[in-house]
Design an enzyme around this catalytic site. Structure first.
Site, PDB file in Angstrom:
ATOM      1  N   CYS A 115       0.809  -1.224   0.000  1.00  0.00           N
ATOM      2  CA  CYS A 115       0.000   0.000   0.000  1.00  0.00           C
ATOM      3  C   CYS A 115       0.846   1.280   0.000  1.00  0.00           C
ATOM      4  CB  CYS A 115      -0.951   0.012   1.188  1.00  0.00           C
ATOM      5  SG  CYS A 115      -2.172  -1.303   1.105  1.00  0.00           S
ATOM      6  N   HIS A 249      -3.081   7.694   2.013  1.00  0.00           N
ATOM      7  CA  HIS A 249      -3.494   6.358   1.568  1.00  0.00           C
ATOM      8  C   HIS A 249      -4.843   6.073   2.211  1.00  0.00           C
ATOM      9  CE1 HIS A 249      -3.861   2.221   0.754  1.00  0.00           C
ATOM     10  NE2 HIS A 249      -3.560   1.809   1.970  1.00  0.00           N
ATOM     11  N   ASN A 279     -10.041   0.362  -0.140  1.00  0.00           N
ATOM     12  CA  ASN A 279      -8.578   0.423  -0.161  1.00  0.00           C
ATOM     13  C   ASN A 279      -8.067  -0.138  -1.492  1.00  0.00           C
ATOM     14  OD1 ASN A 279      -5.844   0.082   0.207  1.00  0.00           O
ATOM     15  ND2 ASN A 279      -6.009  -0.793   2.262  1.00  0.00           N
TER      16      ASN A 279
HETATM   17  O1  UT7 Z   1      -3.640  -0.565   3.568  1.00  0.00           O
HETATM   18  C1  UT7 Z   1      -2.815  -1.420   4.263  1.00  0.00           C
HETATM   19  C2  UT7 Z   1      -2.866  -1.159   5.693  1.00  0.00           C
HETATM   20  N1  UT7 Z   1      -4.060  -1.717   6.265  1.00  0.00           N
HETATM   21  C3  UT7 Z   1      -4.662  -1.065   7.230  1.00  0.00           C
HETATM   22  O2  UT7 Z   1      -4.258   0.016   7.572  1.00  0.00           O
HETATM   23  C4  UT7 Z   1      -5.809  -1.748   7.919  1.00  0.00           C
HETATM   24  C5  UT7 Z   1      -5.699  -1.506   9.405  1.00  0.00           C
HETATM   25  N2  UT7 Z   1      -6.737  -2.134  10.180  1.00  0.00           N
HETATM   26  C6  UT7 Z   1      -8.021  -1.764  10.141  1.00  0.00           C
HETATM   27  O3  UT7 Z   1      -8.392  -0.902   9.375  1.00  0.00           O
HETATM   28  C7  UT7 Z   1      -8.979  -2.361  11.136  1.00  0.00           C
HETATM   29  O4  UT7 Z   1      -8.241  -3.086  12.107  1.00  0.00           O
HETATM   30  C8  UT7 Z   1     -10.048  -3.284  10.495  1.00  0.00           C
HETATM   31  C9  UT7 Z   1     -11.014  -2.463   9.709  1.00  0.00           C
HETATM   32  C10 UT7 Z   1      -9.369  -4.297   9.603  1.00  0.00           C
HETATM   33  C11 UT7 Z   1     -10.808  -4.027  11.578  1.00  0.00           C
HETATM   34  O5  UT7 Z   1     -11.388  -3.093  12.490  1.00  0.00           O
HETATM   35  P1  UT7 Z   1     -11.224  -3.313  14.048  1.00  0.00           P
HETATM   36  O6  UT7 Z   1     -11.994  -2.256  14.703  1.00  0.00           O
HETATM   37  O7  UT7 Z   1      -9.750  -3.388  14.339  1.00  0.00           O
HETATM   38  O8  UT7 Z   1     -11.959  -4.695  14.284  1.00  0.00           O
HETATM   39  P2  UT7 Z   1     -11.355  -6.054  14.854  1.00  0.00           P
HETATM   40  O9  UT7 Z   1     -10.424  -6.677  13.869  1.00  0.00           O
HETATM   41  O10 UT7 Z   1     -10.863  -5.806  16.231  1.00  0.00           O
HETATM   42  O11 UT7 Z   1     -12.670  -6.940  14.915  1.00  0.00           O
HETATM   43  C12 UT7 Z   1     -13.744  -6.617  15.792  1.00  0.00           C
HETATM   44  C13 UT7 Z   1     -14.855  -7.636  15.596  1.00  0.00           C
HETATM   45  C14 UT7 Z   1     -14.342  -9.077  15.655  1.00  0.00           C
HETATM   46  O12 UT7 Z   1     -15.316  -9.836  16.330  1.00  0.00           O
HETATM   47  P3  UT7 Z   1     -15.143 -10.213  17.881  1.00  0.00           P
HETATM   48  O13 UT7 Z   1     -13.854 -10.981  17.943  1.00  0.00           O
HETATM   49  O14 UT7 Z   1     -15.086  -8.899  18.605  1.00  0.00           O
HETATM   50  O15 UT7 Z   1     -16.361 -11.029  18.166  1.00  0.00           O
HETATM   51  C15 UT7 Z   1     -14.313  -9.499  14.219  1.00  0.00           C
HETATM   52  O16 UT7 Z   1     -14.481 -10.884  14.045  1.00  0.00           O
HETATM   53  O17 UT7 Z   1     -15.457  -7.480  14.301  1.00  0.00           O
HETATM   54  C16 UT7 Z   1     -15.491  -8.755  13.633  1.00  0.00           C
HETATM   55  N3  UT7 Z   1     -15.366  -8.517  12.195  1.00  0.00           N
HETATM   56  C17 UT7 Z   1     -16.436  -8.293  11.416  1.00  0.00           C
HETATM   57  N4  UT7 Z   1     -17.743  -8.205  11.673  1.00  0.00           N
HETATM   58  C18 UT7 Z   1     -18.587  -7.933  10.643  1.00  0.00           C
HETATM   59  C19 UT7 Z   1     -14.259  -8.495  11.425  1.00  0.00           C
HETATM   60  N5  UT7 Z   1     -14.575  -8.242  10.157  1.00  0.00           N
HETATM   61  C20 UT7 Z   1     -15.925  -8.102  10.106  1.00  0.00           C
HETATM   62  C21 UT7 Z   1     -16.825  -7.833   9.071  1.00  0.00           C
HETATM   63  N6  UT7 Z   1     -18.134  -7.747   9.390  1.00  0.00           N
HETATM   64  N7  UT7 Z   1     -16.441  -7.630   7.789  1.00  0.00           N
END
Ligand code: UT7
Length: 322
Positions: A115, A249, A279
């Site tokens: 990225c 980005h 993204n």
């Molecule tokens: O471009 C390259 C660089 N990439 C980035 O900068 C991405 C950086 N990371 C992020 O943007 C975020 O961490 C995400 C958007 C990927 C995830 O957001 P988050 O607030 O960190 O969520 P999380 O991974 O902590 O997940 C929270 C909950 C989990 O469930 P539990 O364990 O709390 O029950 C996940 O399983 O959300 C769940 N979850 C979803 N739920 C519905 C994960 N993906 C989804 C989804 N829909 N698509």
């Protein structure tokens, strides 16, 4: 005569026709429009159709950038394509783009920095121009992430989109303030397993997929991007107050907002496309630049700050006066 600098002379972008909304994804994936919007700011993404390849999208964006600058393909010395999703291991996407554009001279190569690819490619092109090795360069990000996403992984599938963006750089040695002021690159391979593709070209028995520890990448993103914007401003003796536009980005609106808050930049000074493009990796910054230049938000004389972080981890920043 003053030292050579790179001017941002042309801008282009290409997005595949097919738009996939969050609601459409939620019909077959265990996710929801509410979750995706709240956690990322994404409402929809473009996805490559049958005729869209890394080469075809890059060439479309490049043509637009040349048209904007009133330049012809044979005016171009260097073509650098930042991509993690090339159509082939080789020849590079860049030389295929040369052929698509009808270029008969110059040179081209691909660059892989995930990225952060556009910031890396801009930095390489700027160095070629400053050293006199090239008088002009097409800097392109072109990505078809839909090819490397795991349809069963809701944690990554909803985050990415396809597209290409391009900037055409030209050399100047005239006095003036316009041009790329500086670029700053970083990587730290110790974090390679936070965001990676679990395969390589040739492993046809096992399709390669993107894997990410989103929470950990998020944690690194806010800190590393904040120090990266401080670094580029300090290197130029400028402060947050001098910045007219942040063109970040586009991975997550929460990360973008975090960096904007650090810069004390109001939302109307930040170019956001993540809501519509999701993204697009190396394509996200040139796509955002193209949009904001063409709709009249970013104008000649404006100071534009760009930053990115991605798999590697790689990260970096660039400052340019348009
Ligand atoms: O471009 C390259 C660089 N990439 C980035 O900068 C991405 C950086 N990371 C992020 O943007 C975020 O961490 C995400 C958007 C990927 C995830 O957001 P988050 O607030 O960190 O969520 P999380 O991974 O902590 O997940 C929270 C909950 C989990 O469930 P539990 O364990 O709390 O029950 C996940 O399983 O959300 C769940 N979850 C979803 N739920 C519905 C994960 N993906 C989804 C989804 N829909 N698509």
């Amino acid at each position: 005569m003053t030292a050579k600098r790179s001017l941002l002379s042309g801008f282009g972008g290409y997005l595949p026709e097919r738009i996939v909304t969050n609601d459409e994804l939620a019909t077959w994936l265990d996710t929801s429009d509410e979750w995706i919007r709240a956690r990322t700011g994404i409402a929809q993404r473009h996805m490559a159709g049958e005729g869209d390849t890394a080469v075809s999208m890059a060439a479309q964006a490049a043509r637009q950038a040349l048209d904007y600058a009133g330049a012809r393909p044979d005016d171009v010395d260097a073509v650098i394509v930042a991509t993690s999703t090339p159509d082939q291991a080789f020849p590079s996407t860049a030389v295929r783009v040369q052929a698509e554009l009808g270029m008969t001279g110059g040179f081209g190569f691909d660059l892989a920095a995930a990225c952060s690819g556009f910031i890396y490619a801009l930095s390489m092109a700027d160095s070629l121009i400053r050293s006199g090795q090239a008088r002009s360069a097409l800097v392109i990000g072109s990505e078809v992430y839909s090819r490397i996403l795991d349809k069963s992984d809701r944690g990554t599938y909803v985050l990415f989109g396809d597209g290409a963006g391009a900037v055409y750089l030209t050399s100047t040695d005239e006095a003036g303030e316009a041009g790329i002021l500086s670029t700053h690159l970083h990587s730290d391979g110790r974090y390679g397993d936070l965001l990676f593709v679990d395969g390589a070209t040739g492993q046809h028995d096992k399709p390669a997929h993107l894997r990410m520890n989103g929470r950990e990448v998020f944690r690194h993103a806010v800190g590393k991007l904040s120090s990266s914007v401080d670094e580029v401003l300090a290197a130029n003796g400028l402060t947050h107050a001098d910045v007219n536009w942040l063109v970040p980005h586009q991975a997550n609106l929460r990360i973008i907002d975090g960096v904007a808050r650090k810069l004390a930049l109001p939302p109307e000074r930040v170019v956001v496309t993540v809501d519509r493009h999701a993204n697009t990796s190396a394509a996200s910054i040139p796509l955002a630049l193209n949009e904001a230049v063409r709709d009249g938000r970013i104008n000649r004389g404006d100071l534009v700050l760009m930053e990115a972080l991605g798999g590697g981890l790689t990260w970096g920043s660039a400052l340019a006066r348009l």
